[in-house]
Write a protein that holds these residues in place. Structure first.
Motif, PDB file in Angstrom:
ATOM      1  N   LEU A   1       0.800  -1.224   0.000  1.00 35.61           N
ATOM      2  CA  LEU A   1       0.000   0.000   0.000  1.00 35.61           C
ATOM      3  C   LEU A   1       0.840   1.286   0.000  1.00 35.61           C
ATOM      4  CD1 LEU A   1      -3.187  -0.408   2.225  1.00 35.61           C
ATOM      5  CD2 LEU A   1      -3.046   0.384  -0.138  1.00 35.61           C
ATOM      6  N   PRO A   2       1.926   1.360   0.798  1.00 38.28           N
ATOM      7  CA  PRO A   2       2.701   2.607   0.789  1.00 38.28           C
ATOM      8  C   PRO A   2       3.240   2.973  -0.588  1.00 38.28           C
ATOM      9  CG  PRO A   2       3.297   1.279   2.691  1.00 38.28           C
ATOM     10  CD  PRO A   2       2.421   0.416   1.825  1.00 38.28           C
ATOM     11  N   LEU A   3       3.640   1.974  -1.369  1.00 34.50           N
ATOM     12  CA  LEU A   3       4.148   2.242  -2.718  1.00 34.50           C
ATOM     13  C   LEU A   3       3.067   2.906  -3.561  1.00 34.50           C
ATOM     14  CD1 LEU A   3       6.299  -0.170  -4.857  1.00 34.50           C
ATOM     15  CD2 LEU A   3       4.407   1.051  -5.880  1.00 34.50           C
ATOM     16  N   ALA A   4       1.861   2.347  -3.499  1.00 34.82           N
ATOM     17  CA  ALA A   4       0.751   2.883  -4.285  1.00 34.82           C
ATOM     18  C   ALA A   4       0.297   4.231  -3.748  1.00 34.82           C
ATOM     19  CB  ALA A   4      -0.405   1.890  -4.263  1.00 34.82           C
ATOM     20  N   ALA A   5       0.245   4.362  -2.423  1.00 39.12           N
ATOM     21  CA  ALA A   5      -0.199   5.621  -1.815  1.00 39.12           C
ATOM     22  C   ALA A   5       0.719   6.768  -2.225  1.00 39.12           C
ATOM     23  CB  ALA A   5      -0.234   5.481  -0.293  1.00 39.12           C
ATOM     24  N   ALA A   6       2.023   6.515  -2.226  1.00 40.09           N
ATOM     25  CA  ALA A   6       2.974   7.562  -2.612  1.00 40.09           C
ATOM     26  C   ALA A   6       2.752   7.996  -4.054  1.00 40.09           C
ATOM     27  CB  ALA A   6       4.408   7.058  -2.422  1.00 40.09           C
ATOM     28  N   GLN A   7       2.491   7.024  -4.946  1.00 38.12           N
ATOM     29  CA  GLN A   7       2.225   7.387  -6.343  1.00 38.12           C
ATOM     30  C   GLN A   7       0.955   8.219  -6.454  1.00 38.12           C
ATOM     31  OE1 GLN A   7       2.924   5.019  -9.758  1.00 38.12           O
ATOM     32  NE2 GLN A   7       3.928   3.418  -8.621  1.00 38.12           N
ATOM     33  N   MET A   8      -0.088   7.828  -5.735  1.00 39.14           N
ATOM     34  CA  MET A   8      -1.346   8.552  -5.797  1.00 39.14           C
ATOM     35  C   MET A   8      -1.205   9.977  -5.239  1.00 39.14           C
ATOM     36  SD  MET A   8      -3.898   5.510  -4.571  1.00 39.14           S
ATOM     37  CE  MET A   8      -5.308   6.594  -4.423  1.00 39.14           C
TER      38      MET A   8
ATOM     39  N   THR B   1      15.980  13.177 -12.454  1.00 37.02           N
ATOM     40  CA  THR B   1      17.241  12.598 -11.968  1.00 37.02           C
ATOM     41  C   THR B   1      17.139  12.231 -10.488  1.00 37.02           C
ATOM     42  OG1 THR B   1      18.507  13.929 -13.551  1.00 37.02           O
ATOM     43  CG2 THR B   1      19.730  12.980 -11.706  1.00 37.02           C
ATOM     44  N   THR B   2      16.549  13.123  -9.696  1.00 34.36           N
ATOM     45  CA  THR B   2      16.364  12.843  -8.269  1.00 34.36           C
ATOM     46  C   THR B   2      15.459  11.628  -8.074  1.00 34.36           C
ATOM     47  OG1 THR B   2      16.625  15.194  -7.741  1.00 34.36           O
ATOM     48  CG2 THR B   2      15.603  13.803  -6.064  1.00 34.36           C
ATOM     49  N   GLY B   3      14.386  11.551  -8.867  1.00 37.08           N
ATOM     50  CA  GLY B   3      13.481  10.401  -8.775  1.00 37.08           C
ATOM     51  C   GLY B   3      14.194   9.089  -9.040  1.00 37.08           C
ATOM     52  N   LEU B   4      15.057   9.065 -10.059  1.00 43.40           N
ATOM     53  CA  LEU B   4      15.788   7.841 -10.392  1.00 43.40           C
ATOM     54  C   LEU B   4      16.814   7.486  -9.310  1.00 43.40           C
ATOM     55  CD1 LEU B   4      16.096   8.451 -14.200  1.00 43.40           C
ATOM     56  CD2 LEU B   4      15.412   6.263 -13.206  1.00 43.40           C
ATOM     57  N   LEU B   5      17.438   8.488  -8.707  1.00 49.39           N
ATOM     58  CA  LEU B   5      18.385   8.210  -7.626  1.00 49.39           C
ATOM     59  C   LEU B   5      17.658   7.675  -6.390  1.00 49.39           C
ATOM     60  CD1 LEU B   5      20.811  11.272  -7.961  1.00 49.39           C
ATOM     61  CD2 LEU B   5      21.266   8.877  -8.570  1.00 49.39           C
ATOM     62  N   VAL B   6      16.448   8.171  -6.139  1.00 52.07           N
ATOM     63  CA  VAL B   6      15.644   7.633  -5.034  1.00 52.07           C
ATOM     64  C   VAL B   6      15.300   6.163  -5.310  1.00 52.07           C
ATOM     65  CG1 VAL B   6      13.394   7.756  -3.874  1.00 52.07           C
ATOM     66  CG2 VAL B   6      14.701   9.848  -4.295  1.00 52.07           C
ATOM     67  N   ILE B   7      14.917   5.859  -6.562  1.00 50.39           N
ATOM     68  CA  ILE B   7      14.624   4.468  -6.934  1.00 50.39           C
ATOM     69  C   ILE B   7      15.861   3.594  -6.730  1.00 50.39           C
ATOM     70  CG2 ILE B   7      14.138   2.944  -8.889  1.00 50.39           C
ATOM     71  CD1 ILE B   7      11.654   4.284  -7.937  1.00 50.39           C
ATOM     72  N   ALA B   8      17.034   4.083  -7.158  1.00 50.18           N
ATOM     73  CA  ALA B   8      18.279   3.311  -6.998  1.00 50.18           C
ATOM     74  C   ALA B   8      18.556   3.037  -5.517  1.00 50.18           C
ATOM     75  CB  ALA B   8      19.451   4.070  -7.625  1.00 50.18           C
ATOM     76  N   ALA B   9      18.337   4.044  -4.670  1.00 53.13           N
ATOM     77  CA  ALA B   9      18.594   3.872  -3.235  1.00 53.13           C
ATOM     78  C   ALA B   9      17.633   2.853  -2.612  1.00 53.13           C
ATOM     79  CB  ALA B   9      18.465   5.217  -2.522  1.00 53.13           C
ATOM     80  N   THR B  10      16.362   2.890  -3.022  1.00 57.46           N
ATOM     81  CA  THR B  10      15.393   1.941  -2.451  1.00 57.46           C
ATOM     82  C   THR B  10      15.673   0.512  -2.911  1.00 57.46           C
ATOM     83  OG1 THR B  10      13.814   2.400  -4.249  1.00 57.46           O
ATOM     84  CG2 THR B  10      13.569   3.672  -2.223  1.00 57.46           C
ATOM     85  N   LEU B  11      16.108   0.362  -4.161  1.00 53.02           N
ATOM     86  CA  LEU B  11      16.460  -0.979  -4.633  1.00 53.02           C
ATOM     87  C   LEU B  11      17.691  -1.498  -3.897  1.00 53.02           C
ATOM     88  CD1 LEU B  11      15.930  -0.539  -8.489  1.00 53.02           C
ATOM     89  CD2 LEU B  11      14.382  -1.560  -6.831  1.00 53.02           C
ATOM     90  N   ALA B  12      18.664  -0.620  -3.686  1.00 50.16           N
ATOM     91  CA  ALA B  12      19.863  -1.027  -2.953  1.00 50.16           C
ATOM     92  C   ALA B  12      19.512  -1.418  -1.513  1.00 50.16           C
ATOM     93  CB  ALA B  12      20.884   0.106  -2.956  1.00 50.16           C
ATOM     94  N   ALA B  13      18.448  -0.805  -0.961  1.00 47.35           N
ATOM     95  CA  ALA B  13      18.046  -1.129   0.418  1.00 47.35           C
ATOM     96  C   ALA B  13      17.644  -2.599   0.553  1.00 47.35           C
ATOM     97  CB  ALA B  13      16.887  -0.227   0.847  1.00 47.35           C
TER      98      ALA B  13
ATOM     99  N   THR C   1       7.312   7.262  -4.297  1.00 44.38           N
ATOM    100  CA  THR C   1       7.600   8.693  -4.442  1.00 44.38           C
ATOM    101  C   THR C   1       8.542   8.926  -5.624  1.00 44.38           C
ATOM    102  OG1 THR C   1       7.361   8.989  -2.045  1.00 44.38           O
ATOM    103  CG2 THR C   1       8.487  10.740  -3.259  1.00 44.38           C
ATOM    104  N   GLY C   2       9.582   8.113  -5.699  1.00 42.33           N
ATOM    105  CA  GLY C   2      10.506   8.239  -6.829  1.00 42.33           C
ATOM    106  C   GLY C   2       9.820   8.000  -8.158  1.00 42.33           C
ATOM    107  N   MET C   3       8.979   6.958  -8.215  1.00 48.70           N
ATOM    108  CA  MET C   3       8.256   6.651  -9.454  1.00 48.70           C
ATOM    109  C   MET C   3       7.389   7.819  -9.892  1.00 48.70           C
ATOM    110  SD  MET C   3       8.683   3.856 -11.100  1.00 48.70           S
ATOM    111  CE  MET C   3       7.134   3.800 -11.997  1.00 48.70           C
ATOM    112  N   ALA C   4       6.666   8.430  -8.950  1.00 45.35           N
ATOM    113  CA  ALA C   4       5.769   9.541  -9.282  1.00 45.35           C
ATOM    114  C   ALA C   4       6.526  10.705  -9.900  1.00 45.35           C
ATOM    115  CB  ALA C   4       5.037  10.003  -8.027  1.00 45.35           C
ATOM    116  N   HIS C   5       7.757  10.924  -9.436  1.00 44.27           N
ATOM    117  CA  HIS C   5       8.534  12.057  -9.947  1.00 44.27           C
ATOM    118  C   HIS C   5       9.370  11.690 -11.178  1.00 44.27           C
ATOM    119  CE1 HIS C   5       7.503  13.500  -5.869  1.00 44.27           C
ATOM    120  NE2 HIS C   5       7.436  14.654  -6.487  1.00 44.27           N
TER     121      HIS C   5
END
Length: 532
Positions: free
Chosen positions: A324-331, A351-363, A385-389
């Motif tokens: 749910l948090p993933l979807a809520a952030a996108q909405m 660019t910031t959105g993609l770096l956020v995605i990279a950090a979450t995947l690395a987590a 959040t990263g996906m939305a941006h």
């Protein structure tokens, strides 16, 4: 060429009656989009159940699960551009109605599949229908909203993806708790019927006055090339050996056919994909960003379900709620992403959105069997959040890069590369996961019969299935299976993070920064001119 006097930018292009009901039309388009996205998000939760032996599931192997996802994706991606052209030629409303009907029929057939092979075939039928739905929704949107409202409408449209991602896993979890696995497909049928009724009532038809010709040779080459490439990658992961002659020859043949596709498209007077669009670096960077982010995300989504259900022991419904948090952030953020773009520009935001995605995947590379669950929730929220941006600004760049009459083509290109990126992500990262898992569990399977050993090493579900059949003796395999999977997940997550970083570099180098005040509209016109 598009000039400042072009009515596409200045004149009233949309009939008043259509303009008045534009938000209701957007709602119907989002319902159509909901069905397509909902199906994949529901399937993510159902993967483990479908891999369970009959009668609970179909006993699908990991490679069969990958094909159940990719059969849909490859047909979808391979036909998107031709579907967009057919919508431009025949009328977007007609194509939408036909696509929804085919998708509904494919869903009903998939629900009653008797084997993994049947499921794969019927998922391909669903992909056929979805290919005609997705580009038509954005094309209609671009033809019922004036240019100044398009970013807002696209933001809401992208937020609909977040809604589908939220509803899908929860709906899938509820259905799997009360009904058989096929219910996750059968649920599409009533939604399709509702969407068809509303579309007949509300949505106007539109078409390109100068549509392109359909390119059957290009379609065949693209689909054959992608299928060969993905098959070779998945087979390599299944065998845990990418040097196998069959694997190398299949991947090589796929790449050769795709090269032939590009050469044919460059020489054709009616190509499926007009490669001249890619001479525009901004357009190409935006397309690449979509492909790379979905490459990373689809692969990680594939293994996260096994992490929550097989390792952590959550039910399908609980897994859906965890997402749910993933979807809520996108909405929350997708409709508002344009505000950051207005303030900081496309380059900084994406660019910031993609770096956020990279950090979450690395987590994910730090997750263990006892990691506090709130940490996973925070990671999912940041991922959304990263996906939305990324999705909203990149979609606006792509859709406004071409004239309104070519909206179907722009939408199709965007979705083609999104789907191809996702398919390759599942194939490549799924193969990395499979190879790393087999290498980690293989030396623990020595006591099993030779015929069972290979199957048991293919995935964590296969190992746990064999362990269950062995009774008390099999309990010794559960701990090693969890350890091997966690190691494989860590390796795969780092691969995904690396791909997201590559996407960030591409965007940072090629997307434009924030334009000076008063030049934003002019830049938009230049982008259209360059893309033509």
């Amino acid at each position: 060429m598009t000039s400042p006097a072009d009515p596409a930018l200045t004149g009233p292009r949309i009939p008043e009656a259509v303009h008045r009901r534009r938000w209701a039309i957007l709602g119907v388009l989002m319902l159509s989009l909901l069905i397509v996205v909902l199906d994949n998000s529901i399937l993510n939760v159902a993967i483990k159940t479908i891999s369970t032996p009959a009668p609970t599931g179909l006993g699908a192997t990991q490679s069969e699960l990958e094909w159940a996802i990719n059969a849909y994706t490859l047909v979808f991606a391979g036909l998107l551009f031709s579907a967009g052209l057919l919508g431009d030629r025949l009328g977007r409303k007609k194509v939408l109605l036909g696509g929804l009907a085919v998708f509904g029929i494919g869903s009903a057939l998939a629900a009653f599949s008797g084997s993994p092979t049947q499921l794969i075939a019927f998922r391909a039928v669903m992909g056929l229908g979805a290919a005609f739905v997705m580009p038509a929704t954005l094309a209609v949107l671009m033809n019922v909203f004036e240019r100044d409202e398009q970013p807002k409408a696209i933001g809401i449209w992208a937020g609909g993806v977040g809604l589908a991602i939220a509803i899908g896993p929860i709906t899938g979890g509820v259905l799997l708790d009360h009904f058989w696995w096929g219910s996750v497909f059968l649920i599409n049928v009533p939604i399709v019927l509702l969407a068809l009724a509303l579309m007949l009532w509300l949505v106007p038809d539109s078409r390109d006055p100068n549509p392109g010709r359909v390119d059957p040779v290009g379609v065949v080459l693209s689909v054959v090339g992608l299928v060969l490439l993905v098959y070779g990658i998945i087979k390599g992961g299944q065998l845990a050996d990418f040097t196998d002659p069959k694997v190398l020859s299949t991947i090589g043949a796929g790449l050769a056919v795709l090269v032939a596709f590009v050469v044919f498209e460059k020489r054709s007077d009616h190509p499926s994909i007009d490669v001249t669009y890619f001479k525009n670096k901004v357009f190409s960077a935006a397309i690449a960003a979509i492909a790379l982010v979905f490459f990373a995300l689809m692969g990680v989504t594939f293994f996260s379900v096994f992490y929550t259900q097989s390792v952590r022991g959550y039910s399908p419904l609980q897994t859906g709620l965890l997402m749910l948090p993933l979807a809520a952030a996108q909405m929350i953020f997708a409709p508002r992403a344009r505000l950051l773009v207005d303030r900081f520009g496309n380059k900084a935001t994406t660019t910031t959105g993609l770096l956020v995605i990279a950090a979450t995947l690395a987590a994910f590379a730090g997750f263990e069997a006892d990691t506090p669950i709130w940490v996973l929730e925070v990671v999912f929220f940041l991922m959304g959040t990263g996906m939305a941006h990324i999705m909203t600004p990149v979609s606006v760049v792509i859709m406004q890069a071409l004239p309104r009459e070519k909206a179907g083509s722009a939408s199709a290109l965007s979705n083609t590369f999104r789907q191809v990126g996702g398919a390759l992500g599942i194939a490549v990262l799924g193969s990395v996961l499979s190879t790393a898992y087999r290498n980690g569990i293989e030396d623990k399977l020595g006591l099993l019969p030779a015929g069972v050993r290979h199957t048991a090493g293919e995935s964590i579900e296969a190992t746990l299935g064999v362990a269950e059949k062995l009774g008390p003796q099999g309990k010794a395999l559960v701990g090693p299976a969890h350890d091997a999977f966690l190691h494989a997940m860590h390796v795969t997550a780092l691969w995904g993070a690396g791909v997201a970083v590559v996407g960030a570099v591409v965007v940072a180098v090629f997307l434009p920064g924030k334009p000076p005040v008063g030049e934003k509209d002019e830049q938009g016109r230049e982008l259209v001119t360059a893309a033509e």
